[in-house]
Design a protein around this motif. Structure first.
Motif, PDB file in Angstrom:
ATOM      1  N   UNK A 118      31.317  33.725  54.105  1.00  0.00           N
ATOM      2  CA  UNK A 118      31.692  34.540  52.942  1.00  0.00           C
ATOM      3  C   UNK A 118      33.114  35.088  53.079  1.00  0.00           C
ATOM      4  N   UNK A 119      33.448  35.493  54.329  1.00  0.00           N
ATOM      5  CA  UNK A 119      34.733  36.167  54.555  1.00  0.00           C
ATOM      6  C   UNK A 119      35.900  35.203  54.708  1.00  0.00           C
ATOM      7  N   UNK A 120      35.604  33.973  55.091  1.00  0.00           N
ATOM      8  CA  UNK A 120      36.661  33.028  55.399  1.00  0.00           C
ATOM      9  C   UNK A 120      37.665  32.895  54.249  1.00  0.00           C
ATOM     10  N   UNK A 121      38.962  33.041  54.594  1.00  0.00           N
ATOM     11  CA  UNK A 121      40.019  32.863  53.598  1.00  0.00           C
ATOM     12  C   UNK A 121      40.291  34.087  52.753  1.00  0.00           C
ATOM     13  N   UNK A 122      39.548  35.177  52.995  1.00  0.00           N
ATOM     14  CA  UNK A 122      39.764  36.356  52.161  1.00  0.00           C
ATOM     15  C   UNK A 122      40.585  37.424  52.907  1.00  0.00           C
TER      16      UNK A 122
END
Lengths: 264, 261
Positions: free
Chosen positions: B41-45
């Protein structure tokens, strides 16, 4: 080509800044073009003693670091037009200036001034070495106290090691009556220990405190004994031979009677 | 334990809350747990880690940041209430603004001998006497609750207000913004600079005046009585603002000379 005279002592509180202010003011009053440099970065006082604190815009560190030209940092004395001050920085410390920077600033000033009087900080660390670096002549201030003389002796050695000797000696705050009673070291005692040439003796004078607080060097302010002594010191520095004042003569009727009786 | 490492959505974006942890070990474990559970979910944010009052060493902070980057987060910010950590994060350029950031951001009395440059935002409060050799700097305004002694230096992009006696040197309005003022309960500065104007105190000290305000009028610094309440009253009555003449009178009365006169 101007001469750089560094005023130092080793021990604090013996009157370096007072001596610097008065010697510089006396030289200027005698017609020489003089600049007094405050070498006590972080604990500056010379501006206060000369009464020029509120005119400071640039300081020695600004000059050394190239933020301004040396002329911009010079403050002309409000009473003696031949006297200038190059103030120290108050918000920096001794490490802000390297000896070679001090030498460079003094070399610039030599072209325009006959005398450059540097007020050294107390101690024998970096600040002292910075103040010593440009010196052509070192004046060591001491009081007739064993501790001050001990420190002065150390400084004499350091000055000689730096090949800036021989230093000249000013004995400050001499109390003639105490010397007479044998309660205080006399000039002979001090000289016997330090064995450097005596430049002058300055009597203890309450007017010094008043003049420092008012920002008016004693030599500018009438005929006080200490002011006279500093004027004589300035004359000797500029090569005039002035006999040493006998400090035991305080000018009072009692001392005249004593002298009269002794001469009989 | 369930709270620790919780992911929150706030107005400023995604926040991983590590503020309840006792130390680096616990914060590190909680962060790893969250990253592994919600990694996809967090990847790239862009994520902010909230460290609360936690005091970490720089290497520990860097270890946390490294974990975040390793998990593929695009950008990491830091929220902290710890003064030292804030300055570290600020230096790294990753300090994240708080809603209460202005309250938290105090101007810091900088003893130039012991500490490097410090930067604070907007209005800085110095609740101490500023002594000789101290230098307070703030790109915004500065309020001093105490005295400013001779030899001290206050440099502000905006205005300076001293709730005490001002005897040191003040430079206000360095950012070039017009309208900067210097106010003090007792205004006796060694030197006063506002913008590119400079003035020094008269040689004869005067005393017994009330609060005063210095500002730039034309090409001189003028000093008036400081009575904001009085002025507000006048404006409410719809009268004209104080005229230029009044300023000149104030200057003559007070006698602060423009530099060089």
């Amino acid at each position: 080509m101007g001469r750089v005279i560094t005023v130092t002592s080793g021990k604090g509180g013996v009157g370096k800044t007072t001596a610097t202010a008065n010697i510089a003011a006396a030289l200027a009053a005698q017609g020489h073009k003089v600049v007094a440099i405050d070498g006590d970065i972080g604990l500056r006082n010379l501006d206060v003693v000369l009464g020029l604190e509120n005119r400071i815009v640039f300081d020695l560190v600004d000059v050394a670091e190239g933020r301004c030209r040396v002329r911009q940092a010079l403050i002309r004395d409000k009473r003696t037009p031949e006297l200038f001050l190059l103030p120290a920085s108050q918000t920096r410390d001794k490490d802000a200036l390297r000896p070679e920077q001090m030498v460079e600033v003094c070399d610039q000033l030599r072209e325009d001034f006959e005398f450059i009087v540097v007020d050294s900080p107390a101690g024998i660390e970096g600040g002292f070495r910075v103040a010593l670096a440009p010196a052509d002549q070192v004046v060591i201030v001491t009081t007739p106290e064993v501790s001050a003389v001990r420190d002065a002796d150390r400084v004499v050695g350091l000055v000689e090691a730096a090949e800036k000797g021989p230093a000249l000696l000013v004995i400050n705050r001499v109390k003639a009556n105490m010397v007479r009673r044998g309660d205080m070291l006399g000039p002979e005692d001090v000289q016997e220990i330090l064995s450097i040439e005596l430049l002058g003796m300055v009597p203890e004078d309450e007017a010094v405190v008043v003049s420092s607080n008012r920002g008016l060097p004693l030599v500018m302010d009438g005929a006080h004994p200490a002011g006279k002594a500093f004027s004589d010191i300035a004359l000797r520095l500029s090569g005039v031979e002035v006999p040493m004042t006998d400090l035991s003569d305080d000018g009072s009727i009692w001392s005249r009677i004593v002298r009269f009786v002794r001469q009989r | 334990m369930s709270e620790l490492g919780r992911l929150k959505g706030t107005s400023s974006g995604l926040v991983i809350d590590l503020s309840a942890s006792d130390g680096f070990q616990e914060a590190h474990e909680a962060l790893l747990r969250t990253l592994s559970e919600r990694g996809a979910f967090l990847s790239g944010s862009r994520v902010v880690i909230d460290l609360g009052q936690l005091s970490l060493m720089v290497v520990e902070l860097e270890a946390l940041l490294e974990e975040c980057r390793g998990a593929g987060l695009a950008e990491v910010g830091v929220l902290s209430h710890n003064e030292r950590l804030r300055s570290v994060a600020r230096a790294m350029g990753i300090l994240h603004g708080l809603e209460d950031d202005r309250a938290a951001g105090q101007a810091i009395v900088r003893d130039t001998i012991t500490s490097p440059d410090m930067e604070v935002n907007e209005c800085g409060l110095v609740a101490a006497t500023v002594r000789s050799g101290h230098s307070v700097w703030n790109p915004g305004n500065i309020i001093v609750l105490g005295d400013v002694n001779p030899g001290a230096e206050i440099v502000a992009g905006g205005s300076v207000i001293v709730w005490g006696t001002l005897r040191g040197t003040v430079h206000a309005g360095t950012s070039g913004a017009s309208g900067a003022v210097v106010c003090a309960l007792c205004l006796e500065p060694t030197q006063l600079r506002i913008g590119d104007q400079i003035a020094r105190a008269p040689d004869e000290p005067a005393s017994g005046r009330g609060p005063e305000m210095a500002r730039v009028s034309g090409s001189a610094i003028v000093v008036d009585e400081w009575s904001p309440g009085h002025r507000r009253g006048r404006r409410a009555e719809g009268r004209e603002a104080p005229s230029g003449l009044r300023s000149v009178l104030g200057r003559v009365r007070r006698g602060v000379k423009p530099w060089g006169e």
